[in-house]
Design a protein around this motif. Sequence first.
Motif, PDB file in Angstrom:
ATOM      1  N   ALA A  19      18.717  16.024 -48.934  1.00 21.29           N
ATOM      2  CA  ALA A  19      19.930  15.326 -48.439  1.00 21.29           C
ATOM      3  C   ALA A  19      20.497  15.541 -47.117  1.00 21.29           C
ATOM      4  O   ALA A  19      20.704  14.704 -46.548  1.00 21.29           O
ATOM      5  N   ALA A  20      20.084  16.792 -46.474  1.00 20.99           N
ATOM      6  CA  ALA A  20      20.547  16.792 -45.344  1.00 20.99           C
ATOM      7  C   ALA A  20      19.732  16.078 -44.048  1.00 20.99           C
ATOM      8  O   ALA A  20      19.858  15.633 -43.216  1.00 20.99           O
ATOM      9  N   ALA A  21      18.356  15.838 -44.620  1.00 22.52           N
ATOM     10  CA  ALA A  21      17.541  15.280 -43.899  1.00 22.52           C
ATOM     11  C   ALA A  21      17.843  13.861 -43.910  1.00 22.52           C
ATOM     12  O   ALA A  21      17.783  12.988 -42.812  1.00 22.52           O
ATOM     13  N   HIS A  22      18.353  13.054 -44.838  1.00 24.05           N
ATOM     14  CA  HIS A  22      18.929  11.907 -44.972  1.00 24.05           C
ATOM     15  C   HIS A  22      20.002  11.616 -44.152  1.00 24.05           C
ATOM     16  O   HIS A  22      20.124  10.516 -43.627  1.00 24.05           O
ATOM     17  N   ALA A  23      20.894  12.676 -44.084  1.00 28.11           N
ATOM     18  CA  ALA A  23      21.998  12.553 -43.319  1.00 28.11           C
ATOM     19  C   ALA A  23      21.707  12.577 -41.776  1.00 28.11           C
ATOM     20  O   ALA A  23      22.075  11.867 -41.164  1.00 28.11           O
ATOM     21  N   HIS A  24      20.629  13.411 -41.327  1.00 29.97           N
ATOM     22  CA  HIS A  24      20.185  13.284 -40.128  1.00 29.97           C
ATOM     23  C   HIS A  24      19.731  11.773 -39.809  1.00 29.97           C
ATOM     24  O   HIS A  24      20.101  11.482 -38.463  1.00 29.97           O
ATOM     25  N   LEU A  25      18.850  11.516 -40.612  1.00 32.51           N
ATOM     26  CA  LEU A  25      18.331  10.124 -40.173  1.00 32.51           C
ATOM     27  C   LEU A  25      19.503   8.939 -40.180  1.00 32.51           C
ATOM     28  O   LEU A  25      19.546   8.075 -39.116  1.00 32.51           O
ATOM     29  N   ALA A  26      20.560   9.122 -40.942  1.00 33.34           N
ATOM     30  CA  ALA A  26      21.807   8.346 -40.916  1.00 33.34           C
ATOM     31  C   ALA A  26      22.228   8.559 -39.775  1.00 33.34           C
ATOM     32  O   ALA A  26      22.719   7.639 -38.883  1.00 33.34           O
ATOM     33  N   ARG A  27      22.541   9.574 -39.104  1.00 33.65           N
ATOM     34  CA  ARG A  27      23.138  10.057 -38.020  1.00 33.65           C
ATOM     35  C   ARG A  27      22.333   9.391 -36.761  1.00 33.65           C
ATOM     36  O   ARG A  27      22.993   8.704 -35.811  1.00 33.65           O
ATOM     37  N   THR A  28      20.933   9.326 -36.815  1.00 28.93           N
ATOM     38  CA  THR A  28      20.176   8.696 -35.936  1.00 28.93           C
ATOM     39  C   THR A  28      20.332   7.091 -35.686  1.00 28.93           C
ATOM     40  O   THR A  28      20.563   6.632 -34.917  1.00 28.93           O
ATOM     41  N   LEU A  29      20.499   6.323 -37.018  1.00 32.74           N
ATOM     42  CA  LEU A  29      20.838   5.139 -36.952  1.00 32.74           C
ATOM     43  C   LEU A  29      22.217   4.660 -36.582  1.00 32.74           C
ATOM     44  O   LEU A  29      22.341   3.898 -35.835  1.00 32.74           O
ATOM     45  N   ALA A  30      23.169   5.558 -36.766  1.00 36.47           N
ATOM     46  CA  ALA A  30      24.613   5.434 -36.140  1.00 36.47           C
ATOM     47  C   ALA A  30      24.704   5.582 -34.635  1.00 36.47           C
ATOM     48  O   ALA A  30      25.196   4.793 -33.931  1.00 36.47           O
ATOM     49  N   ARG A  31      23.739   6.379 -34.214  1.00 34.87           N
ATOM     50  CA  ARG A  31      23.794   6.710 -32.594  1.00 34.87           C
ATOM     51  C   ARG A  31      23.222   5.414 -32.176  1.00 34.87           C
ATOM     52  O   ARG A  31      23.264   5.026 -31.064  1.00 34.87           O
ATOM     53  N   ARG A  32      22.013   4.935 -32.661  1.00 29.85           N
ATOM     54  CA  ARG A  32      21.473   3.700 -32.376  1.00 29.85           C
ATOM     55  C   ARG A  32      22.237   2.652 -32.157  1.00 29.85           C
ATOM     56  O   ARG A  32      22.274   1.815 -31.264  1.00 29.85           O
ATOM     57  N   ALA A  33      23.074   2.279 -33.463  1.00 32.31           N
ATOM     58  CA  ALA A  33      24.304   1.146 -33.330  1.00 32.31           C
ATOM     59  C   ALA A  33      25.179   1.487 -32.243  1.00 32.31           C
ATOM     60  O   ALA A  33      25.766   0.701 -31.714  1.00 32.31           O
ATOM     61  N   VAL A  37      26.274  -1.136 -29.462  1.00 30.75           N
ATOM     62  CA  VAL A  37      27.706  -1.565 -29.468  1.00 30.75           C
ATOM     63  C   VAL A  37      28.110  -1.384 -28.043  1.00 30.75           C
ATOM     64  O   VAL A  37      29.117  -2.204 -27.571  1.00 30.75           O
ATOM     65  N   VAL A  38      27.888  -0.155 -27.484  1.00 33.32           N
ATOM     66  CA  VAL A  38      28.475  -0.226 -26.104  1.00 33.32           C
ATOM     67  C   VAL A  38      27.906  -1.287 -25.084  1.00 33.32           C
ATOM     68  O   VAL A  38      28.740  -1.766 -24.454  1.00 33.32           O
ATOM     69  N   ALA A  39      26.600  -1.700 -25.259  1.00 35.66           N
ATOM     70  CA  ALA A  39      26.155  -2.716 -24.451  1.00 35.66           C
ATOM     71  C   ALA A  39      27.076  -4.125 -24.899  1.00 35.66           C
ATOM     72  O   ALA A  39      27.355  -4.871 -23.996  1.00 35.66           O
ATOM     73  N   LEU A  40      27.371  -4.388 -25.945  1.00 29.35           N
ATOM     74  CA  LEU A  40      28.252  -5.401 -26.345  1.00 29.35           C
ATOM     75  C   LEU A  40      29.659  -5.211 -25.803  1.00 29.35           C
ATOM     76  O   LEU A  40      30.237  -6.187 -25.491  1.00 29.35           O
ATOM     77  N   ALA A  41      30.054  -4.017 -25.831  1.00 27.29           N
ATOM     78  CA  ALA A  41      31.506  -3.891 -25.546  1.00 27.29           C
ATOM     79  C   ALA A  41      31.694  -4.224 -23.852  1.00 27.29           C
ATOM     80  O   ALA A  41      32.679  -4.548 -23.581  1.00 27.29           O
ATOM     81  N   GLU A  42      30.529  -3.837 -23.231  1.00 23.22           N
ATOM     82  CA  GLU A  42      30.453  -4.242 -21.778  1.00 23.22           C
ATOM     83  C   GLU A  42      30.739  -5.826 -21.587  1.00 23.22           C
ATOM     84  O   GLU A  42      31.095  -5.994 -20.574  1.00 23.22           O
ATOM     85  N   THR A  43      30.345  -6.467 -22.379  1.00 23.26           N
ATOM     86  CA  THR A  43      30.382  -8.126 -22.449  1.00 23.26           C
ATOM     87  C   THR A  43      31.804  -8.586 -22.974  1.00 23.26           C
ATOM     88  O   THR A  43      32.151  -9.773 -22.911  1.00 23.26           O
ATOM     89  N   GLY A  44      32.468  -7.637 -23.702  1.00 27.59           N
ATOM     90  CA  GLY A  44      33.743  -7.940 -24.127  1.00 27.59           C
ATOM     91  C   GLY A  44      33.579  -8.474 -25.562  1.00 27.59           C
ATOM     92  O   GLY A  44      34.476  -9.100 -25.987  1.00 27.59           O
ATOM     93  N   ALA A  45      32.617  -8.675 -26.081  1.00 22.30           N
ATOM     94  CA  ALA A  45      32.212  -9.306 -27.289  1.00 22.30           C
ATOM     95  C   ALA A  45      32.267  -8.522 -28.600  1.00 22.30           C
ATOM     96  O   ALA A  45      32.136  -8.872 -29.631  1.00 22.30           O
ATOM     97  N   ILE A  46      32.999  -7.421 -28.532  1.00 20.34           N
ATOM     98  CA  ILE A  46      33.270  -6.710 -29.477  1.00 20.34           C
ATOM     99  C   ILE A  46      34.619  -5.788 -29.541  1.00 20.34           C
ATOM    100  O   ILE A  46      34.978  -5.548 -28.303  1.00 20.34           O
TER     101      ILE A  46
END
Length: 82
Positions: A19-33, A37-46
């Motif tokens: 379960a912890a390994a899955h939470a770490h994987l989900a964290r990795t995906l959240a950081r990638r997202a 989103v930071v790149a999108l925010a620089e364009t004002g699209a989010i």
Amino acid sequence: MNADLVPLRAALLPGGTPAAAHAHLARTLARRAERAVVALAETGAIGPAAVPYLNRLSDHLFVLARSLNMGQDSQWEPGGND
């Protein structure tokens, strides 16, 4: 959850219980997202709340993983975990 955990003294290696390994994987995906989103925010699209939300989500997933490992986290040791 964080209040019940031992304070960190070193970086942690992802993993532990399944379960912890899955939470770490989900964290990795959240950081990638978050990076996308930071790149999108620089364009004002989010909206302005998206970046802080994803950041807090990744923080929550880290604490969740630590909690699921019940204090049995693997700490990174320079030169020792190769």
